[in-house]
Design an enzyme around this catalytic site. Sequence first.
Site, PDB file in Angstrom:
ATOM      1  N   GLY A  29       0.751  -1.266   0.161  1.00  0.00           N
ATOM      2  CA  GLY A  29       0.078  -0.100  -0.076  1.00  0.00           C
ATOM      3  C   GLY A  29       0.874   1.114   0.150  1.00  0.00           C
ATOM      4  N   LEU A  31       0.398   3.524  -1.924  1.00  0.00           N
ATOM      5  CA  LEU A  31       0.771   3.554  -3.645  1.00  0.00           C
ATOM      6  C   LEU A  31       1.183   4.651  -3.962  1.00  0.00           C
ATOM      7  CD1 LEU A  31      -2.563   1.431  -4.606  1.00  0.00           C
ATOM      8  CD2 LEU A  31      -0.335   0.640  -4.038  1.00  0.00           C
ATOM      9  N   HIS A  35       4.489   1.439  -7.828  1.00  0.00           N
ATOM     10  CA  HIS A  35       3.280   0.466  -7.808  1.00  0.00           C
ATOM     11  C   HIS A  35       2.164   0.607  -9.162  1.00  0.00           C
ATOM     12  CE1 HIS A  35       3.915   1.577  -3.545  1.00  0.00           C
ATOM     13  NE2 HIS A  35       4.050   0.070  -3.611  1.00  0.00           N
ATOM     14  N   GLN A  59       7.324  -9.833   7.716  1.00  0.00           N
ATOM     15  CA  GLN A  59       8.780  -9.548   7.128  1.00  0.00           C
ATOM     16  C   GLN A  59       9.366  -8.220   7.656  1.00  0.00           C
ATOM     17  OE1 GLN A  59       6.478  -8.516   3.192  1.00  0.00           O
ATOM     18  NE2 GLN A  59       7.931  -6.929   3.235  1.00  0.00           N
ATOM     19  N   GLY A 145       8.566  -5.281  -8.991  1.00  0.00           N
ATOM     20  CA  GLY A 145       9.711  -3.969  -9.428  1.00  0.00           C
ATOM     21  C   GLY A 145      10.959  -4.357  -8.974  1.00  0.00           C
ATOM     22  N   GLN A 146      11.793  -4.027 -10.250  1.00  0.00           N
ATOM     23  CA  GLN A 146      13.379  -4.090 -10.062  1.00  0.00           C
ATOM     24  C   GLN A 146      13.608  -3.466  -8.936  1.00  0.00           C
ATOM     25  OE1 GLN A 146      15.640  -3.100 -13.551  1.00  0.00           O
ATOM     26  NE2 GLN A 146      17.233  -2.458 -12.299  1.00  0.00           N
ATOM     27  N   ASP A 148      13.109  -3.795  -5.961  1.00  0.00           N
ATOM     28  CA  ASP A 148      13.275  -4.803  -4.779  1.00  0.00           C
ATOM     29  C   ASP A 148      14.158  -5.869  -5.552  1.00  0.00           C
ATOM     30  OD1 ASP A 148      12.071  -3.556  -2.010  1.00  0.00           O
ATOM     31  OD2 ASP A 148      10.785  -3.020  -3.853  1.00  0.00           O
ATOM     32  N   VAL A 174      10.750   3.018 -11.047  1.00  0.00           N
ATOM     33  CA  VAL A 174      10.079   4.489 -11.731  1.00  0.00           C
ATOM     34  C   VAL A 174      10.661   5.258 -10.532  1.00  0.00           C
ATOM     35  CG1 VAL A 174       7.942   5.790 -11.445  1.00  0.00           C
ATOM     36  CG2 VAL A 174       8.129   3.347 -12.156  1.00  0.00           C
ATOM     37  N   ARG A 185       8.566   4.626   1.847  1.00  0.00           N
ATOM     38  CA  ARG A 185       9.228   5.060   2.851  1.00  0.00           C
ATOM     39  C   ARG A 185      10.025   6.493   2.616  1.00  0.00           C
ATOM     40  NH1 ARG A 185      10.764  -0.755   3.686  1.00  0.00           N
ATOM     41  NH2 ARG A 185       9.986  -1.319   5.480  1.00  0.00           N
TER      42      ARG A 185
HETATM   43  P1  AMP Z   1       5.965  -2.602  -1.731  1.00  0.00           P
HETATM   44  O1  AMP Z   1       4.584  -1.910  -1.631  1.00  0.00           O
HETATM   45  O2  AMP Z   1       7.029  -1.531  -1.383  1.00  0.00           O
HETATM   46  O3  AMP Z   1       6.126  -3.817  -1.205  1.00  0.00           O
HETATM   47  O4  AMP Z   1       6.217  -2.722  -3.147  1.00  0.00           O
HETATM   48  C1  AMP Z   1       5.165  -3.527  -3.899  1.00  0.00           C
HETATM   49  C2  AMP Z   1       5.883  -3.639  -5.350  1.00  0.00           C
HETATM   50  O5  AMP Z   1       6.184  -2.562  -6.001  1.00  0.00           O
HETATM   51  C3  AMP Z   1       7.314  -4.288  -5.232  1.00  0.00           C
HETATM   52  O6  AMP Z   1       7.345  -5.529  -6.503  1.00  0.00           O
HETATM   53  C4  AMP Z   1       8.142  -3.360  -5.313  1.00  0.00           C
HETATM   54  O7  AMP Z   1       9.564  -3.926  -5.961  1.00  0.00           O
HETATM   55  C5  AMP Z   1       7.467  -2.345  -6.646  1.00  0.00           C
HETATM   56  N1  AMP Z   1       7.803  -1.059  -6.474  1.00  0.00           N
HETATM   57  C6  AMP Z   1       8.340  -0.450  -5.109  1.00  0.00           C
HETATM   58  N2  AMP Z   1       8.640   0.755  -5.614  1.00  0.00           N
HETATM   59  C7  AMP Z   1       8.916   0.777  -6.947  1.00  0.00           C
HETATM   60  C8  AMP Z   1       9.331   1.790  -8.038  1.00  0.00           C
HETATM   61  N3  AMP Z   1       9.810   2.851  -7.620  1.00  0.00           N
HETATM   62  N4  AMP Z   1       9.617   1.311  -9.177  1.00  0.00           N
HETATM   63  C9  AMP Z   1       9.076   0.232  -9.711  1.00  0.00           C
HETATM   64  N5  AMP Z   1       8.379  -0.701  -8.955  1.00  0.00           N
HETATM   65  C10 AMP Z   1       8.305  -0.448  -7.660  1.00  0.00           C
END
Ligand code: AMP
Length: 278
Positions: A29, A31, A35, A59, A145-146, A148, A174, A185
């Site tokens: 979330g 977002l 995302h 986690q 996403g790349q 992570d 992105v 964060r």
């Molecule tokens: P999170 O909500 O941080 O657990 O991220 C959810 C998904 O969004 C994960 O697959 C992340 O790698 C992807 N994600 C987070 N930030 C970015 C970004 N800046 N660009 C592309 N994908 C992202």
Amino acid sequence: MIKTPGTMNSVSRMRHKENKSIGFVPTMGCLHEGHLSLVRKAKVECDVVVLSIFVNPIQFGPREDFKRYPRYPSKDKMLARREGVDYIFMPAPPVMYPENFQTCVLPGKLSSGLSGAARPGHFKGVCTVVAKLFNIVEPDTAYFGQKDFQQAQVVKQMIKDLNMNVGVKILPIVREPDGLAMSSRNRYLNDSERKEVPVLYESLREAKRLIRDGCRNTGKIKKTIKKTINTAKYVNIEYIKLLNPDTLEPVDKNDKKFLVVIAARVGKVRLIDNVIVS
Ligand code: AMP
């Protein structure tokens, strides 16, 4: 919005019966465009898009930010709807981890370095929740996403090792206009910190340039990155690594692709970023 695994699974099965493909975007979330880029790709490639929003308690380490992790469910719902997400799956922690919960997925070597070393148990929590979500949503394709990078590799390995029937797509990072990788964060950063953090991507771009110019001296590349980051007062390097993107082992001179990953602490915030140079 769907809150229980039972309902989510019934809906997915019904859509599969209608011969619809399901694209799945797991998130915690808060977002942002990162995302949403995953959602947009899923919309193009699949008939039905499911987005999960779940801040996964297992986690997070005991001293990490689980409690204060940003949560904006109403705004998230609005953004997801606007992008045409078909179903938002938003379970509460006790629904995912009822009292007698006791089984986890334990990832191996790929999860031991980098963020796995800095955050013990993190990838066990990630794999467990992703496995549960895959069983609940039964997606054809899941989008990550790349940003992570290690997480995506660990999940891909889990899918392979456990014969899961899910395709994975990894999409580019992105960024904000100044280069900072978007992250939920980032909102923790104060103004002075926020002004400095674009050095992370700047240092990665310099590394990329060096490698493209033929430099294979990892010591020199790391030194350049360090020098750039150290111009920022509030940014403390946790690690800088040059790795083979498939194995996450240190690069070999003959490798065709270099993954340059960095993690840094900025106040209480831990930021990660990476580039792949081929
Ligand atoms: P999170 O909500 O941080 O657990 O991220 C959810 C998904 O969004 C994960 O697959 C992340 O790698 C992807 N994600 C987070 N930030 C970015 C970004 N800046 N660009 C592309 N994908 C992202």
